[in-house]
Design an enzyme around this catalytic site. Structure first.
Site, PDB file in Angstrom:
ATOM      1  CD  GLN A 183      -2.594   1.148   2.612  1.00 41.29           C
ATOM      2  OE1 GLN A 183      -2.391   0.418   3.585  1.00 41.29           O
ATOM      3  NE2 GLN A 183      -3.728   1.731   2.705  1.00 41.29           N
TER       4      GLN A 183
ATOM      5  CB  SER B 231       1.919   7.024   5.001  1.00 42.23           C
ATOM      6  OG  SER B 231       0.613   6.416   5.773  1.00 42.23           O
TER       7      SER B 231
ATOM      8  CD  GLU C 107      -5.414   0.274   6.675  1.00 45.44           C
ATOM      9  OE1 GLU C 107      -4.330   0.245   7.208  1.00 45.44           O
ATOM     10  OE2 GLU C 107      -5.749   1.271   6.170  1.00 45.44           O
TER      11      GLU C 107
ATOM     12  CG  ASN D 252      -6.466   4.887  18.070  1.00 43.58           C
ATOM     13  OD1 ASN D 252      -6.408   4.299  16.931  1.00 43.58           O
ATOM     14  ND2 ASN D 252      -6.381   4.072  19.173  1.00 43.58           N
ATOM     15  CD  GLU D 253      -3.765  10.222  18.779  1.00 46.53           C
ATOM     16  OE1 GLU D 253      -3.282  10.254  20.046  1.00 46.53           O
ATOM     17  OE2 GLU D 253      -3.448   9.624  17.750  1.00 46.53           O
TER      18      GLU D 253
END
Length: 394
Positions: free
Chosen positions: A126, A129, A244, A380-381
């Site tokens: 993938q 990022s 995902e 998670n933020e």
């Protein structure tokens, strides 16, 4: 916890357990249980076994080579695989790109790539990022400028998991350079053997090597490798990330880890008594067990909604947050139980310890490696921001 499956679902669960008992190689399961694997050979061997059973892509529609499993059947299969210490199926082709091609790909792309995912000819990674575009994915800088029948790709991707094994990568690239950032992104399939691509390993804190940097220098990619329309990559990216993030919750892995922590706490002595009798440790263990039970029930409610044709929106973000927090809490409890014995990185160093649990050796490598799970797939933020916006709009 006894989950209320239907008789047909209980029958399927029994079928999966019988298959795993017969077909999962014991040496592979042992390596997974120790935390030493799976190796590339292990993952490829398990891939072939599942494909021979026609269970590799169980949720895929039958027209594409799957079984047409519903969400609950997939949940049962994945949880039983985790409990049996089966290697985790590499998700990039099967769970990410496959669904994208079925929804957005052309007939020729589906015919070309889907069979190659199933038979193992293609190992996908993938390319999302970048050094300056992780959680803020819309700010990605990798460019794809069209020249005739090709895009010329230049830029960099990072944290590319298992890229060292892959022969292809699906990438988000910038094809429009003005206007809103989200409106200028496209989804491109790239052969990693093309000239101008360099893969560099990133060594992690525990010494492992499973992520990479990928550099693109004037890489010529056929326009036919564009998925969907040009500049609709953001829509495709969000669709893929929904798959995902649900997968990242990993309830089966948490159920397995909870059993291992309990087994460890029964062996470790504190003040002459098993650690599991320590009120503070027992309270921490009870709290995470209750949270896991609640998450499993919530997960099943969401799966039931999806099976009935309901639309999930921000719910995968909730599962991603809670699932990763629970897994990290269980890692922390195992570390606390082992005390100084948790320090060794290789699992072999724990094999001869009398307090070592019968399953996975909860060593420092496993603890440090799992710190990442609350970051990848969107930190998670970021997931909390998605939840907040979804609740306010609702």
């Amino acid at each position: 916890m006894d989950l209320s499956y239907s008789p047909a679902e209980h029958a399927f669960q029994s079928e999966v357990r019988a298959f795993l008992a017969e077909a999962l190689p014991s040496d592979i399961a042992a390596r997974v249980a120790r935390g030493d694997g799976p190796t590339r050979d292990d993952m490829e061997a398990w891939h072939r076994i599942l494909n021979d059973k026609n269970w590799l892509a169980g949720p895929w529609p039958t027209e594409f080579g799957g079984q047409g499993w519903g969400p609950i059947e997939l949940h049962i299969f994945e949880e039983e695989c985790a409990l049996a210490n089966a290697p985790r199926i590499v998700p990039f082709g099967l769970k990410m790109l496959g669904p994208v091609l079925m929804k957005f790909g052309t007939k020729s792309q589906q015919a070309e790539y889907l069979p190659r995912i199933l038979d193992g000819r293609d190992w996908w990674c993938q390319g999302y990022s970048e050094p300056g575009a992780g959680s803020d994915l819309a700010s990605l800088k990798t460019r794809a400028e069209r020249e005739g029948d090709h895009y010329v790709v230049t830029g960099q991707k990072t944290w590319t998991t298992l890229g060292q094994y892959a022969n292809r990568i699906f990438c988000l690239v910038r094809t429009k350079f003005d206007g809103k950032p989200q409106e200028g992104i496209s989804f491109l399939l790239v052969d990693l053997d093309l000239p101008g691509i360099e893969m560099r390993p990133i060594r992690l804190i525990e010494g492992g090597y499973e992520v990479n940097e990928v550099f693109f220098t004037d890489v010529r990619v056929p326009v036919a490798n564009l998925v969907g329309d040009e500049n609709m990559g953001w829509t495709i990216a969000k669709y893929l990330l929904g798959h995902e993030r649900t997968n990242i919750a990993g309830t089966g892995f948490s159920v397995q880890a909870l059993a291992e922590v309990k087994a460890l706490a029964r062996k470790v002595l504190r003040g002459g008594k098993p650690l599991i009798q320590n009120p503070l440790f027992a309270a921490r263990l009870a709290r995470v067990e209750a949270e896991l039970d609640a998450m499993r029930l919530t997960n099943l409610r969401m799966l039931s909604l999806a099976a009935d044709g309901g639309q999930l929106t921000f719910e995968p973000s909730m599962l991603k947050i809670k699932g990763t927090e629970i897994r990290q809490t269980l890692n922390d409890l195992a570390r606390r139980a082992l005390g100084p014995a948790a320090a060794p990185f290789p699992s072999e160093d724990l094999d001869n310890l009398a307090i070592a649990p019968p399953g996975h050796a909860q060593n420092a490598a496993g603890y440090f490696n799992n710190r990442k799970i609350s970051i990848y797939g969107g930190s998670n933020e970021i997931q909390r921001n998605i939840l907040a916006k979804g609740m306010m709009r609702g």
